[in-house]
Design a protein around this motif. Sequence first.
Motif, PDB file in Angstrom:
ATOM      1  N   HIS A  25       4.750   8.258   1.068  1.00  0.00           N
ATOM      2  CA  HIS A  25       5.362   9.134   0.063  1.00  0.00           C
ATOM      3  C   HIS A  25       4.537  10.416  -0.063  1.00  0.00           C
ATOM      4  CE1 HIS A  25       7.963   5.821  -1.003  1.00  0.00           C
ATOM      5  NE2 HIS A  25       6.886   5.050  -1.043  1.00  0.00           N
ATOM      6  N   CYS A  26       4.332  11.080   1.053  1.00  0.00           N
ATOM      7  CA  CYS A  26       3.444  12.245   1.110  1.00  0.00           C
ATOM      8  C   CYS A  26       3.969  13.233   2.133  1.00  0.00           C
ATOM      9  CB  CYS A  26       2.032  11.795   1.488  1.00  0.00           C
ATOM     10  SG  CYS A  26       1.954  10.951   3.092  1.00  0.00           S
ATOM     11  N   PRO A  27       3.519  14.485   2.074  1.00  0.00           N
ATOM     12  CA  PRO A  27       3.877  15.449   3.119  1.00  0.00           C
ATOM     13  C   PRO A  27       3.065  15.189   4.382  1.00  0.00           C
ATOM     14  CG  PRO A  27       2.416  16.460   1.530  1.00  0.00           C
ATOM     15  CD  PRO A  27       2.726  15.095   1.001  1.00  0.00           C
ATOM     16  N   ALA A  40      -3.027   2.046  -3.758  1.00  0.00           N
ATOM     17  CA  ALA A  40      -2.475   3.356  -3.421  1.00  0.00           C
ATOM     18  C   ALA A  40      -3.572   4.369  -3.176  1.00  0.00           C
ATOM     19  CB  ALA A  40      -1.556   3.852  -4.539  1.00  0.00           C
ATOM     20  N   TYR A  41      -3.210   5.348  -2.346  1.00  0.00           N
ATOM     21  CA  TYR A  41      -4.055   6.533  -2.135  1.00  0.00           C
ATOM     22  C   TYR A  41      -3.277   7.762  -2.571  1.00  0.00           C
ATOM     23  CZ  TYR A  41      -6.164  10.572   0.044  1.00  0.00           C
ATOM     24  OH  TYR A  41      -6.695  11.819   0.245  1.00  0.00           O
ATOM     25  N   GLY A 101       0.823  -1.201   0.000  1.00  0.00           N
ATOM     26  CA  GLY A 101       0.000   0.000   0.000  1.00  0.00           C
ATOM     27  C   GLY A 101       0.857   1.251   0.000  1.00  0.00           C
ATOM     28  N   LEU A 102       0.580   2.159  -0.907  1.00  0.00           N
ATOM     29  CA  LEU A 102       1.340   3.401  -1.021  1.00  0.00           C
ATOM     30  C   LEU A 102       0.456   4.584  -0.657  1.00  0.00           C
ATOM     31  CD1 LEU A 102       3.081   2.722  -4.462  1.00  0.00           C
ATOM     32  CD2 LEU A 102       3.884   2.115  -2.176  1.00  0.00           C
ATOM     33  N   VAL A 103       0.985   5.465   0.153  1.00  0.00           N
ATOM     34  CA  VAL A 103       0.296   6.703   0.487  1.00  0.00           C
ATOM     35  C   VAL A 103       1.054   7.833  -0.205  1.00  0.00           C
ATOM     36  CG1 VAL A 103      -0.546   8.216   2.314  1.00  0.00           C
ATOM     37  CG2 VAL A 103      -0.411   5.737   2.703  1.00  0.00           C
ATOM     38  N   GLY A 104       0.525   8.257  -1.349  1.00  0.00           N
ATOM     39  CA  GLY A 104       1.187   9.249  -2.177  1.00  0.00           C
ATOM     40  C   GLY A 104       1.773   8.605  -3.415  1.00  0.00           C
ATOM     41  N   VAL A 145      -6.373   1.574   2.335  1.00  0.00           N
ATOM     42  CA  VAL A 145      -4.964   1.219   2.165  1.00  0.00           C
ATOM     43  C   VAL A 145      -4.403   0.652   3.462  1.00  0.00           C
ATOM     44  CG1 VAL A 145      -2.635   2.129   1.754  1.00  0.00           C
ATOM     45  CG2 VAL A 145      -4.528   2.849   0.290  1.00  0.00           C
ATOM     46  N   PHE A 146      -4.698   1.309   4.572  1.00  0.00           N
ATOM     47  CA  PHE A 146      -4.158   0.859   5.852  1.00  0.00           C
ATOM     48  C   PHE A 146      -4.794  -0.453   6.308  1.00  0.00           C
ATOM     49  CE2 PHE A 146      -2.792   5.266   5.970  1.00  0.00           C
ATOM     50  CZ  PHE A 146      -1.508   5.123   6.473  1.00  0.00           C
TER      51      PHE A 146
END
Length: 311
Positions: free
Chosen positions: A204-206, A172-173, A148-151, A194-195
């Motif tokens: 991969h996000c701020p 991904a989100y 799972g990718l965040v960003g 995702v989680f």
Amino acid sequence: MDRILVTPRSLTLDPPPELQLLAEAGFELVFPPAGRQPNEAELLGLVPGCVGWLAGVEAVSPRVVEAADRLRAISRNGVGLDNLPMRELERRGIRVLKAEGANSIGVAELTIGLMLAALRRIPAADSGIKAGEWPRYRGAEIAGRTVGLVGCGAIGRHVASVTSAMGANVIAYDPFRPDFETSGPFDWRELDDVFREAAIISLHCPPPPGGQPLIDARRLSEMRPRSILVNTARAALIDEDSVRTALDEGRLAAYATDVFAEEPPRPGSFASHSGVIATSHIGGFTEESVGKATRMAIANLLDALSAERVG
């Protein structure tokens, strides 16, 4: 002679030849102590009189911006801006420029390396052998697992492409849902999904606005048991105490990270936890990434300062 402050650790430890472009353009280069992030007191002593700043990830306070009496532009050798007081910079009319995509492959490759290190328990095996033991941990394969990718900016997209090619099911989100292709399974999901679904989660996000971490006790409780969390983005994305508790209780199998709230971390701090796989903020610290990021940041800075001179 107009001065330019150069603060990225990768550039002060071993100044690359690309910096000569600034000297050839008629600027005097100013450096902090080599190989580490300058603190506020050091920046306050260095920034007065500088018209440009080639900046890294060091924290820049409003006090430092106030002391920058001649500053016209800050050029990052990366993309993150959360270390900069953007409101104060905008008020002063100081331009902020980013080296978009310059270090994306380096960070993405380290991310995948951390995933594999956690799945196969490589650091523990290495330490055991060097201690005279012969540990044989039963690892796990990335093929068939849900990543799972965040960003999904440049870094997230590259991670998605490589892990899907390795046989992972990638979800991904990203609020913008950029259009790109992978060679294997890929689907968009809402953040909570995702989680809940992923066995490996990579950030991969701020950080969220407002200063609250993305990964807190509630979020960790929603993750699959014995999941792996990878963070090559920002230390502020996680609540260290909550992650430590999840590791202690065995709910989280590993936390693999390249970023810490305090760099370098103090001995005995969170980085020393047996469930943490740690690297020393080296995601973009490759020959290729440093070269691309430096060239891009210098070009951005020279363009901005040239425009100021013409204006």
